[in-house]
Write a protein that holds these residues in place. Structure first.
Motif, PDB file in Angstrom:
ATOM      1  N   TYR A 105       0.808  -1.216   0.000  1.00 55.38           N
ATOM      2  CA  TYR A 105       0.000   0.000   0.000  1.00 55.38           C
ATOM      3  C   TYR A 105       0.843   1.268   0.000  1.00 55.38           C
ATOM      4  N   GLY A 106       2.167   1.116   0.048  1.00 53.65           N
ATOM      5  CA  GLY A 106       3.025   2.284   0.085  1.00 53.65           C
ATOM      6  C   GLY A 106       2.949   3.045   1.384  1.00 53.65           C
ATOM      7  N   ALA A 107       2.572   2.350   2.468  1.00 56.45           N
ATOM      8  CA  ALA A 107       2.420   2.998   3.772  1.00 56.45           C
ATOM      9  C   ALA A 107       3.743   2.962   4.532  1.00 56.45           C
ATOM     10  N   GLU A 108       4.197   4.112   5.019  1.00 59.11           N
ATOM     11  CA  GLU A 108       5.429   4.138   5.785  1.00 59.11           C
ATOM     12  C   GLU A 108       5.207   3.425   7.110  1.00 59.11           C
ATOM     13  N   HIS A 109       6.167   2.603   7.495  1.00 57.69           N
ATOM     14  CA  HIS A 109       5.966   1.724   8.634  1.00 57.69           C
ATOM     15  C   HIS A 109       7.300   1.405   9.302  1.00 57.69           C
ATOM     16  N   THR A 110       7.236   0.947  10.532  1.00 62.08           N
ATOM     17  CA  THR A 110       8.420   0.508  11.267  1.00 62.08           C
ATOM     18  C   THR A 110       8.053  -0.725  12.082  1.00 62.08           C
ATOM     19  N   VAL A 111       9.026  -1.607  12.261  1.00 64.59           N
ATOM     20  CA  VAL A 111       8.827  -2.796  13.091  1.00 64.59           C
ATOM     21  C   VAL A 111      10.126  -3.115  13.833  1.00 64.59           C
ATOM     22  N   ASP A 112       9.996  -3.923  14.857  1.00 69.06           N
ATOM     23  CA  ASP A 112      11.120  -4.642  15.418  1.00 69.06           C
ATOM     24  C   ASP A 112      10.596  -6.020  15.795  1.00 69.06           C
ATOM     25  N   TRP A 113      11.270  -6.736  16.689  1.00 72.79           N
ATOM     26  CA  TRP A 113      10.822  -8.092  17.012  1.00 72.79           C
ATOM     27  C   TRP A 113       9.449  -8.106  17.666  1.00 72.79           C
ATOM     28  N   VAL A 114       9.077  -7.018  18.321  1.00 71.50           N
ATOM     29  CA  VAL A 114       7.811  -6.984  19.067  1.00 71.50           C
ATOM     30  C   VAL A 114       6.839  -5.949  18.511  1.00 71.50           C
ATOM     31  N   HIS A 115       7.334  -4.773  18.084  1.00 65.04           N
ATOM     32  CA  HIS A 115       6.485  -3.632  17.731  1.00 65.04           C
ATOM     33  C   HIS A 115       6.150  -3.610  16.243  1.00 65.04           C
ATOM     34  N   HIS A 116       4.943  -3.087  15.955  1.00 64.43           N
ATOM     35  CA  HIS A 116       4.472  -2.893  14.579  1.00 64.43           C
ATOM     36  C   HIS A 116       3.768  -1.544  14.540  1.00 64.43           C
ATOM     37  N   LYS A 117       4.205  -0.663  13.634  1.00 59.67           N
ATOM     38  CA  LYS A 117       3.618   0.677  13.627  1.00 59.67           C
ATOM     39  C   LYS A 117       3.517   1.216  12.211  1.00 59.67           C
ATOM     40  N   LEU A 118       2.363   1.795  11.896  1.00 59.71           N
ATOM     41  CA  LEU A 118       2.201   2.628  10.709  1.00 59.71           C
ATOM     42  C   LEU A 118       2.536   4.048  11.130  1.00 59.71           C
ATOM     43  N   VAL A 119       3.444   4.675  10.418  1.00 58.08           N
ATOM     44  CA  VAL A 119       3.984   5.962  10.859  1.00 58.08           C
ATOM     45  C   VAL A 119       2.895   7.015  11.000  1.00 58.08           C
ATOM     46  N   ASP A 120       1.900   6.983  10.130  1.00 60.06           N
ATOM     47  CA  ASP A 120       0.848   8.008  10.222  1.00 60.06           C
ATOM     48  C   ASP A 120      -0.230   7.648  11.248  1.00 60.06           C
ATOM     49  N   ARG A 121      -0.060   6.526  11.951  1.00 58.12           N
ATOM     50  CA  ARG A 121      -0.992   6.145  13.016  1.00 58.12           C
ATOM     51  C   ARG A 121      -0.186   5.745  14.262  1.00 58.12           C
ATOM     52  N   PRO A 122       0.629   6.645  14.792  1.00 56.61           N
ATOM     53  CA  PRO A 122       1.550   6.284  15.880  1.00 56.61           C
ATOM     54  C   PRO A 122       0.857   5.812  17.147  1.00 56.61           C
ATOM     55  N   LEU A 123      -0.360   6.301  17.395  1.00 58.17           N
ATOM     56  CA  LEU A 123      -1.059   5.915  18.610  1.00 58.17           C
ATOM     57  C   LEU A 123      -1.640   4.509  18.528  1.00 58.17           C
ATOM     58  N   GLU A 124      -1.627   3.931  17.342  1.00 56.39           N
ATOM     59  CA  GLU A 124      -2.180   2.581  17.161  1.00 56.39           C
ATOM     60  C   GLU A 124      -1.085   1.532  17.015  1.00 56.39           C
ATOM     61  N   ALA A 125       0.137   1.866  17.401  1.00 56.66           N
ATOM     62  CA  ALA A 125       1.236   0.895  17.334  1.00 56.66           C
ATOM     63  C   ALA A 125       0.911  -0.323  18.188  1.00 56.66           C
ATOM     64  N   LEU A 126       1.306  -1.492  17.693  1.00 55.75           N
ATOM     65  CA  LEU A 126       0.972  -2.756  18.351  1.00 55.75           C
ATOM     66  C   LEU A 126       2.220  -3.444  18.872  1.00 55.75           C
ATOM     67  N   MET A 127       2.058  -4.102  20.017  1.00 58.93           N
ATOM     68  CA  MET A 127       3.096  -4.978  20.543  1.00 58.93           C
ATOM     69  C   MET A 127       2.572  -6.408  20.510  1.00 58.93           C
ATOM     70  N   VAL A 128       3.365  -7.302  19.946  1.00 62.38           N
ATOM     71  CA  VAL A 128       3.015  -8.724  19.939  1.00 62.38           C
ATOM     72  C   VAL A 128       4.078  -9.438  20.761  1.00 62.38           C
TER      73      VAL A 128
END
Length: 497
Positions: free
Chosen positions: A414-437
């Protein structure tokens, strides 16, 4: 028995050899190697859609960390996928160097020591229960890891100036360990690292970080290395008495054992008794066989692991290395080195044999000597080409790596800017909705699906794409077009290496 999550981090040796002139230094070559990664992910520290991590480590060492796996063949496949990805980067770097007027070849070696004696690692991660008593674990596990080199070492042609002279050793890594247990990594280089960074729910899990292993080219050696370690851990976790093998001097012992290919070198355990590595390993193997007989096999590879473990110890004990010279790295390499030495009438001190030692670990599929041996039927394999090809593009399906891979691929589509690590998942334009798994075994997460659904109604369809469809979007020989990369920026502290 409970499932376990495994992971392996592999540092690669990198060099450039010119045809007519001296090659570029490693730091310059590393910049060429990671140029496509940086262009794509704006970082040299990225996650890719098979849920693994690709980054440039201290000392200009390219490193690949597998995704979380709960099956040993998935782990080996993910590690082999890392070789493919690194090889692709090396080809692209070589082309870029040639365009800039630098001739020669780029070499990536999956080994543990360079020609100047510098060492780099192959580190294992095992998720263990938080309730495991770490003192008991280390007391039992250290003797196992110190002696494990006789069943899983990569082998090494050693140029020695002492009375031993040049000789063949079990391990490349053994001479570069300095402590038994420590929270440090590069400074003191312990066998077991105690940094408590589980990348999971810290109230439930702890990550055991093992630094001592040799990098393995052989898939069967990897199966024995990880599988035997898992069995010893399970006995410790179950509170099973496994014998008292605590070593008086683990670091002295690991070096002593490595340099005696006969397996007869004795090491002193607390209490004064001397035992050989084969005797310690045999004692642990017998306990593991009894444990499995009582509790049952916890996965389908257990019988193969126990059989290969026993046969490898017999090969060392008897001196008949042909028992395992298609399955265990040190024996495969020693057979090759000895053949070349006999053919050319040279000793272990000859530069040609050092070159053979290095070339065994070359990951280039046509140039590397291990790959040549496998094509000639002289090295066993566990995985077919299709499974490795899948692992390049697709994450393991039975751990949270599946969620990470789905998140990365969908956000990229979708061309959405995003960041992850081993636990976190985040869409940059939705920082408050970042998820931890935090659950390593999670393969579904309604929160993640809900977040991705906000990008559009194709997210579920994208998750079900076949490998062929993924490759149609891009594949192994065009990294910037074929692998979806995402920079690991907001949580950029790398795991222990």
């Amino acid at each position: 028995m409970e499932r376990r999550v495994f992971g392996v981090e592999t540092e690669f040796g990198l060099t450039h050899l010119g045809n007519q002139r001296r090659g570029l230094p490693p730091d310059e070559v590393a910049r060429y190697l990671f140029r496509p990664v940086v262009e794509w992910g704006r970082s040299s520290n990225v996650f890719i859609p098979n849920a693994s991590r690709l980054y440039l480590d201290v000392g200009s060492h390219p490193e690949y960390a597998t995704a979380e796996c709960d099956d040993l063949l998935d782990l080996i496949a993910s590690d082999r996928a890392g070789e493919r990805i690194m090889h692709d980067l090396a080809l692209r770097a070589q082309e870029a160097l040639q365009r800039d007027g630098f001739d020669g070849s780029v070499y990536l070696l999956k080994n543990n020591v360079d020609s100047r004696g510098n060492s780099y690692g192959s580190h294992e991660n095992y998720l263990i229960p938080r309730t495991t008593h770490f003192r008991r674990l280390s007391t039992v596990l250290l003797p196992f890891l110190v002696t494990r080199q006789v069943i899983a070492g990569a082998g090494h042609v050693v140029q020695s100036s002492d009375e031993r002279g040049a000789h063949f050793a079990f391990s490349q890594r053994a001479d570069h360990m300095w402590e038994g247990i420590s929270s440090a990594t590069t400074r003191s280089r312990p066998i077991i690292n105690t940094r408590d960074e589980p990348h999971a729910d810290a109230g439930v899990h702890r990550r055991l970080h093992v630094i001592v292993g040799d990098s393995n080219m052989s898939e069967t050696t990897q199966l024995l290395r990880y599988g035997a370690t898992d069995l010893v851990l399970r006995m410790i976790e179950a509170g099973v008495p496994v014998g008292d093998y605590e070593l008086e001097n683990p670091i002295g012992a690991i070096r002593h054992i490595s340099h005696d290919i006969t397996g007869t070198a004795g090491v002193r355990i607390r209490g004064g008794q001397e035992l050989t590595a084969v005797e310690i390993q045999s004692g642990l193997l017998e306990k593991a066989k009894t444990f499995i007989a009582r509790h049952g096999a916890h996965h389908q590879h257990v019988d193969q692991i126990l059989e290969l473990w026993e046969r490898t110890l017999e090969a060392v004990r008897s001196g008949d290395h042909s028992l395992v010279d298609q399955e265990i790295d040190w024996a495969i390499k020693k057979r090759l080195v000895d053949e070349v030495a006999a053919r050319d009438d040279v000793g272990y001190d000859h530069p040609r044999l050092e070159q053979i030692d290095m070339a065994y670990h070359d990951i280039h599929p046509e140039r590397g000597l291990f790959h040549l041996l496998r094509r000639r039927g002289r090295a066993a394999a566990l995985l077919d080409e299709e499974r490795i090809r899948q692992a390049v593009m697709v994450p393991p399906a039975t751990t949270r790596a599946a969620l990470r891979g789905h998140f990365l691929s969908t956000a990229r589509a979708y061309g959405a800017e995003h960041t992850v690590d081993w636990v976190h998942h985040k869409l940059v334009d939705r920082p408050l909705e970042a998820l931890m798994v935090k659950d390593p075994f999670a393969v579904e997460d309604e929160r993640l699906e809900a977040l991705l659904d906000k990008l559009g109604d194709r997210s579920a369809q994208l998750r079900e794409r076949t490998v062929e469809e993924r490759e149609a979007q891009g594949g192994p020989l065009a990294l910037s077009e074929r692998y979806t990369l995402t920079a690991d920026r907001p949580h950029g502290d790398p795991p222990v290496i």
